[in-house]
Motif scaffolding. Structure first.
Motif, PDB file in Angstrom:
ATOM      1  N   LEU A   1     -12.668   5.655   9.953  1.00  0.00           N
ATOM      2  CA  LEU A   1     -13.231   4.856  11.063  1.00  0.00           C
ATOM      3  C   LEU A   1     -12.019   4.665  12.109  1.00  0.00           C
ATOM      4  CD1 LEU A   1     -14.668   1.799   9.307  1.00  0.00           C
ATOM      5  CD2 LEU A   1     -16.002   3.554  10.478  1.00  0.00           C
ATOM      6  N   LEU A   2     -10.822   4.251  11.645  1.00  0.00           N
ATOM      7  CA  LEU A   2      -9.557   4.143  12.375  1.00  0.00           C
ATOM      8  C   LEU A   2      -8.563   5.430  12.593  1.00  0.00           C
ATOM      9  CD1 LEU A   2      -8.882   0.606  11.570  1.00  0.00           C
ATOM     10  CD2 LEU A   2     -10.323   1.301  13.506  1.00  0.00           C
ATOM     11  N   LYS A   3      -8.924   6.436  11.896  1.00  0.00           N
ATOM     12  CA  LYS A   3      -8.067   7.424  11.805  1.00  0.00           C
ATOM     13  C   LYS A   3      -6.749   7.118  11.381  1.00  0.00           C
ATOM     14  CE  LYS A   3     -10.259  10.507  15.256  1.00  0.00           C
ATOM     15  NZ  LYS A   3     -10.069  11.254  16.492  1.00  0.00           N
ATOM     16  N   ASP A   4      -6.684   6.391  10.234  1.00  0.00           N
ATOM     17  CA  ASP A   4      -5.243   5.785   9.745  1.00  0.00           C
ATOM     18  C   ASP A   4      -4.905   6.793   8.480  1.00  0.00           C
ATOM     19  OD1 ASP A   4      -3.514   4.022   8.874  1.00  0.00           O
ATOM     20  OD2 ASP A   4      -4.486   2.437   7.950  1.00  0.00           O
ATOM     21  N   THR A   5      -3.654   6.953   8.563  1.00  0.00           N
ATOM     22  CA  THR A   5      -3.168   7.844   7.727  1.00  0.00           C
ATOM     23  C   THR A   5      -2.913   7.083   6.279  1.00  0.00           C
ATOM     24  OG1 THR A   5      -0.872   7.555   8.370  1.00  0.00           O
ATOM     25  CG2 THR A   5      -2.155   9.609   9.127  1.00  0.00           C
ATOM     26  N   GLY A   6      -2.736   5.801   6.275  1.00  0.00           N
ATOM     27  CA  GLY A   6      -2.247   4.905   5.088  1.00  0.00           C
ATOM     28  C   GLY A   6      -0.974   4.489   5.116  1.00  0.00           C
ATOM     29  N   HIS A   7      -0.097   5.004   6.059  1.00  0.00           N
ATOM     30  CA  HIS A   7       1.285   4.680   6.213  1.00  0.00           C
ATOM     31  C   HIS A   7       1.901   5.194   7.526  1.00  0.00           C
ATOM     32  CE1 HIS A   7       1.545   9.294   5.709  1.00  0.00           C
ATOM     33  NE2 HIS A   7       2.781   9.145   5.873  1.00  0.00           N
ATOM     34  N   PRO A   8       3.014   4.637   7.860  1.00  0.00           N
ATOM     35  CA  PRO A   8       3.302   4.895   9.067  1.00  0.00           C
ATOM     36  C   PRO A   8       4.193   6.252   9.277  1.00  0.00           C
ATOM     37  CG  PRO A   8       5.013   3.277   7.919  1.00  0.00           C
ATOM     38  CD  PRO A   8       3.758   3.555   7.081  1.00  0.00           C
ATOM     39  N   CYS A   9       3.360   7.189   9.428  1.00  0.00           N
ATOM     40  CA  CYS A   9       4.064   8.492   9.425  1.00  0.00           C
ATOM     41  C   CYS A   9       4.253   9.003  10.824  1.00  0.00           C
ATOM     42  CB  CYS A   9       2.900   9.600   8.967  1.00  0.00           C
ATOM     43  SG  CYS A   9       3.195  11.321   8.651  1.00  0.00           S
ATOM     44  N   THR A  10       5.450   9.675  10.931  1.00  0.00           N
ATOM     45  CA  THR A  10       5.888  10.220  12.299  1.00  0.00           C
ATOM     46  C   THR A  10       5.637  11.735  12.497  1.00  0.00           C
ATOM     47  OG1 THR A  10       8.040  10.526  11.190  1.00  0.00           O
ATOM     48  CG2 THR A  10       7.650   8.212  12.072  1.00  0.00           C
ATOM     49  N   ALA A  11       5.023  12.236  11.664  1.00  0.00           N
ATOM     50  CA  ALA A  11       4.613  13.852  11.652  1.00  0.00           C
ATOM     51  C   ALA A  11       3.328  13.817  12.974  1.00  0.00           C
ATOM     52  CB  ALA A  11       4.154  14.313  10.679  1.00  0.00           C
TER      53      ALA A  11
ATOM     54  N   CYS B   1       7.756  11.920   5.426  1.00  0.00           N
ATOM     55  CA  CYS B   1       8.203  10.852   5.196  1.00  0.00           C
ATOM     56  C   CYS B   1       8.760  10.406   4.035  1.00  0.00           C
ATOM     57  CB  CYS B   1       7.161   9.643   5.734  1.00  0.00           C
ATOM     58  SG  CYS B   1       6.257   9.904   7.301  1.00  0.00           S
ATOM     59  N   SER B   2       8.447  10.989   2.951  1.00  0.00           N
ATOM     60  CA  SER B   2       8.794  11.007   1.645  1.00  0.00           C
ATOM     61  C   SER B   2       8.296   9.406   1.257  1.00  0.00           C
ATOM     62  CB  SER B   2      10.344  10.885   1.307  1.00  0.00           C
ATOM     63  OG  SER B   2      10.806  12.012   1.345  1.00  0.00           O
ATOM     64  N   ILE B   3       7.037   9.223   1.370  1.00  0.00           N
ATOM     65  CA  ILE B   3       6.299   7.759   1.277  1.00  0.00           C
ATOM     66  C   ILE B   3       5.185   8.055   0.267  1.00  0.00           C
ATOM     67  CG2 ILE B   3       4.744   6.231   2.298  1.00  0.00           C
ATOM     68  CD1 ILE B   3       6.543   6.061   4.568  1.00  0.00           C
ATOM     69  N   LEU B   4       5.157   7.213  -0.722  1.00  0.00           N
ATOM     70  CA  LEU B   4       3.955   7.354  -1.696  1.00  0.00           C
ATOM     71  C   LEU B   4       3.062   6.122  -1.425  1.00  0.00           C
ATOM     72  CD1 LEU B   4       3.375   8.785  -4.339  1.00  0.00           C
ATOM     73  CD2 LEU B   4       4.450   7.018  -5.743  1.00  0.00           C
ATOM     74  N   PHE B   5       1.727   6.313  -1.155  1.00  0.00           N
ATOM     75  CA  PHE B   5       0.689   5.280  -0.916  1.00  0.00           C
ATOM     76  C   PHE B   5      -0.640   5.673  -1.396  1.00  0.00           C
ATOM     77  CE2 PHE B   5       0.529   8.951   2.001  1.00  0.00           C
ATOM     78  CZ  PHE B   5      -0.605   9.081   2.245  1.00  0.00           C
TER      79      PHE B   5
ATOM     80  N   LYS C   1       0.859  -1.193   0.226  1.00  0.00           N
ATOM     81  CA  LYS C   1      -0.106  -0.138  -0.120  1.00  0.00           C
ATOM     82  C   LYS C   1       0.962   1.332  -0.023  1.00  0.00           C
ATOM     83  CE  LYS C   1      -3.957  -2.093   2.285  1.00  0.00           C
ATOM     84  NZ  LYS C   1      -4.958  -1.845   3.313  1.00  0.00           N
ATOM     85  N   TRP C   2       1.963   1.010   0.229  1.00  0.00           N
ATOM     86  CA  TRP C   2       3.117   2.171   0.232  1.00  0.00           C
ATOM     87  C   TRP C   2       4.409   2.015   0.203  1.00  0.00           C
ATOM     88  CZ3 TRP C   2       6.887   2.349   4.022  1.00  0.00           C
ATOM     89  CH2 TRP C   2       6.873   1.378   5.142  1.00  0.00           C
ATOM     90  N   ILE C   3       5.384   2.810  -0.646  1.00  0.00           N
ATOM     91  CA  ILE C   3       6.828   2.639  -0.784  1.00  0.00           C
ATOM     92  C   ILE C   3       7.495   3.884  -0.338  1.00  0.00           C
ATOM     93  CG2 ILE C   3       6.214   0.905  -2.606  1.00  0.00           C
ATOM     94  CD1 ILE C   3       6.889   3.031  -4.721  1.00  0.00           C
ATOM     95  N   TYR C   4       8.644   3.873  -0.005  1.00  0.00           N
ATOM     96  CA  TYR C   4       9.445   4.776   0.224  1.00  0.00           C
ATOM     97  C   TYR C   4      10.135   5.364  -1.005  1.00  0.00           C
ATOM     98  CZ  TYR C   4      13.308   7.466   2.627  1.00  0.00           C
ATOM     99  OH  TYR C   4      14.072   8.645   2.823  1.00  0.00           O
ATOM    100  N   VAL C   5      10.113   6.617  -1.231  1.00  0.00           N
ATOM    101  CA  VAL C   5      10.556   7.187  -2.438  1.00  0.00           C
ATOM    102  C   VAL C   5      12.094   7.701  -2.015  1.00  0.00           C
ATOM    103  CG1 VAL C   5      10.339   8.764  -4.306  1.00  0.00           C
ATOM    104  CG2 VAL C   5       8.459   7.488  -3.407  1.00  0.00           C
ATOM    105  N   HIS C   6      13.221   7.183  -2.273  1.00  0.00           N
ATOM    106  CA  HIS C   6      14.529   7.853  -2.221  1.00  0.00           C
ATOM    107  C   HIS C   6      15.071   7.825  -3.346  1.00  0.00           C
ATOM    108  CE1 HIS C   6      14.541   3.397  -2.065  1.00  0.00           C
ATOM    109  NE2 HIS C   6      15.877   3.386  -2.377  1.00  0.00           N
ATOM    110  N   LYS C   7      15.686   9.109  -3.385  1.00  0.00           N
ATOM    111  CA  LYS C   7      16.233   9.398  -4.710  1.00  0.00           C
ATOM    112  C   LYS C   7      17.667   9.536  -4.902  1.00  0.00           C
ATOM    113  CE  LYS C   7      12.624  12.450  -6.318  1.00  0.00           C
ATOM    114  NZ  LYS C   7      12.333  13.768  -6.736  1.00  0.00           N
ATOM    115  N   GLU C   8      18.598   9.132  -3.527  1.00  0.00           N
ATOM    116  CA  GLU C   8      19.982   9.019  -3.224  1.00  0.00           C
ATOM    117  C   GLU C   8      20.243   8.151  -2.163  1.00  0.00           C
ATOM    118  OE1 GLU C   8      19.966  13.130  -0.579  1.00  0.00           O
ATOM    119  OE2 GLU C   8      21.106  13.043  -2.276  1.00  0.00           O
ATOM    120  N   SER C   9      21.396   7.671  -1.798  1.00  0.00           N
ATOM    121  CA  SER C   9      21.921   6.773  -0.971  1.00  0.00           C
ATOM    122  C   SER C   9      22.367   7.594   0.214  1.00  0.00           C
ATOM    123  CB  SER C   9      23.191   6.104  -1.615  1.00  0.00           C
ATOM    124  OG  SER C   9      23.120   5.325  -2.533  1.00  0.00           O
TER     125      SER C   9
END
Length: 370
Positions: free
Chosen positions: A339-349, A326-330, A88-96
């Motif tokens: 219902l659950l106040k779910d953001t769709g990804h593990p957000c730390t904000a 988080c630079s996450i695409l989801f 349902k989500w992936i981390y988008v990283h453009k550099e190492s």
């Protein structure tokens, strides 16, 4: 239990609790595993018979190469057992970074995000089709071999869905037309352009696309048998409100062909004026005024004339979302969000909703341009 993953921000492996303890879920389907087990059993002892009296039994070492080849051919030919990620989500990283090496490509994102299930959702269907169309126009050669196979598998599911449900065939015809034009250019310029895979595979894909186009051309709309309330039974003001909610001029024209009343409403000058004002700025349509014979502005002709010069606003029922924190695409599930106040990804904000932004199909491609 301990966290096992390549990076502390990644989801890690998927585990299932059994009577014998925790076991890791396998990515391959049971059909493919059974096929591989059979190939492994065969690789232990292969009997090559020349004459009836002479039989030679070769061990595992002698048949290792042949077994690997059979496994590879089995995996390639068994398209039904192809198993891609359904995340349902992936981390988008453009550099190492120190925590994560490498970068995320367009093909990897296309494989890992669950587009195969998204086409079954009517809110996401147009979004996925538009994304496939943009990839066909400019990004097809940038996909890896696995991503290309996944691309055509999803396209096959879309065509089947349209043939069964008869939902929005015009959109699919435009997609196939752009894709066939791109493939013709690539096949003619083979050697000059980068094509992943054998040229014969691409020729077979082009033939399949031409077959799909013929099937859609011969598609006959089934007449709905319904004894209840129909669209023509609605009052005129309700039909007019329905037309004013359309954002595509071709949809208005198509609906106007259903009944004489809808045709009269679809030719309303005020309707087309509102459509022009929604899609284009005042400066844009002031440069291309098209007067009618009576001296009035022909807003219907103006809409299709402005389409050639300026892009129209895209409108989708549901889109991918990108978290700037988080630079996450989801994919965002609105039912879980309510219902659950779910953001769709593990957000730390602290306030995740302020970091979210919808991603258009073009923006999705731009995310992976380095």
């Amino acid at each position: 239990m301990p966290f096992l993953g390549q990076d502390w921000r990644s989801p890690g492996w998927r585990w299932v609790k059994t009577e014998d303890g925790w076991k890791r879920c396998e990515l391959f389907s049971p059909a493919l595993e059974d096929g591989n087990n059979q190939l492994n059993d065969i690789s232990h002892a292969v009997i090559i018979t020349g004459d009836e009296e002479d039989e030679e039994i070769y061990g595992t070492e002698d048949c290792e190469f042949a077994a690997k080849k059979r496994k590879k051919d089995h995996f390639r030919n068994n398209t039904d057992s192809q198993c891609f990620y359904r995340e349902k989500w992936i981390y988008v990283h453009k550099e190492s970074t120190r925590e994560r090496h490498g970068y995320c490509t367009l093909g990897e994102a296309f494989n890992r995000l669950d587009f195969s299930s998204a086409i079954q959702d009517i809110r996401r269907f147009n979004y996925v089709v538009k994304l496939l169309q943009l990839i066909a126009k400019s990004q097809l050669t940038s996909l890896s071999g696995a991503a290309q196979k996944n691309y055509f598998n999803i396209l096959d599911k879309i065509v089947r869905k349209v043939m069964e449900d008869q939902y929005n065939p015009r959109l699919i015809k435009d997609l196939l037309q752009d894709l066939s034009s791109t493939l013709r250019i690539l096949i003619r310029g083979v050697g000059k352009s980068v094509l992943v895979g054998n040229i014969n595979i691409w020729i077979c894909r082009l033939e399949t696309i031409l077959l799909w186009q013929q099937q859609l051309k011969n598609l006959q709309m089934n007449k709905q048998v319904n004894n209840g309330l129909t669209l023509s039974d609605l009052p005129v003001h309700m039909l007019n409100n329905i037309l004013y909610r359309f954002s595509d001029g071709w949809d208005i024209i198509t609906l106007g062909q259903v009944t004489p009343t809808l045709y009269m409403l679809s030719e309303d000058r005020q309707l087309w004026k509102k459509l022009c004002q929604y899609h284009f700025a005042e400066k844009q349509f002031c440069r291309h005024l098209i007067p009618s014979e009576k001296g009035h502005i022909d807003w219907k002709l103006m809409y299709f004339a402005l389409q050639k010069y300026y892009p129209i606003k895209e409108q989708y029922g549901d889109t991918l979302h990108f978290c700037r924190h988080c630079s996450i695409l989801f994919w965002k599930d609105y039912h879980l969000a309510l219902l659950l106040k779910d953001t769709g990804h593990p957000c730390t904000a602290s306030d995740p909703n302020t970091c979210l932004m919808p991603v258009s199909p073009q923006h999705f491609i731009d995310l992976f341009k380095f």
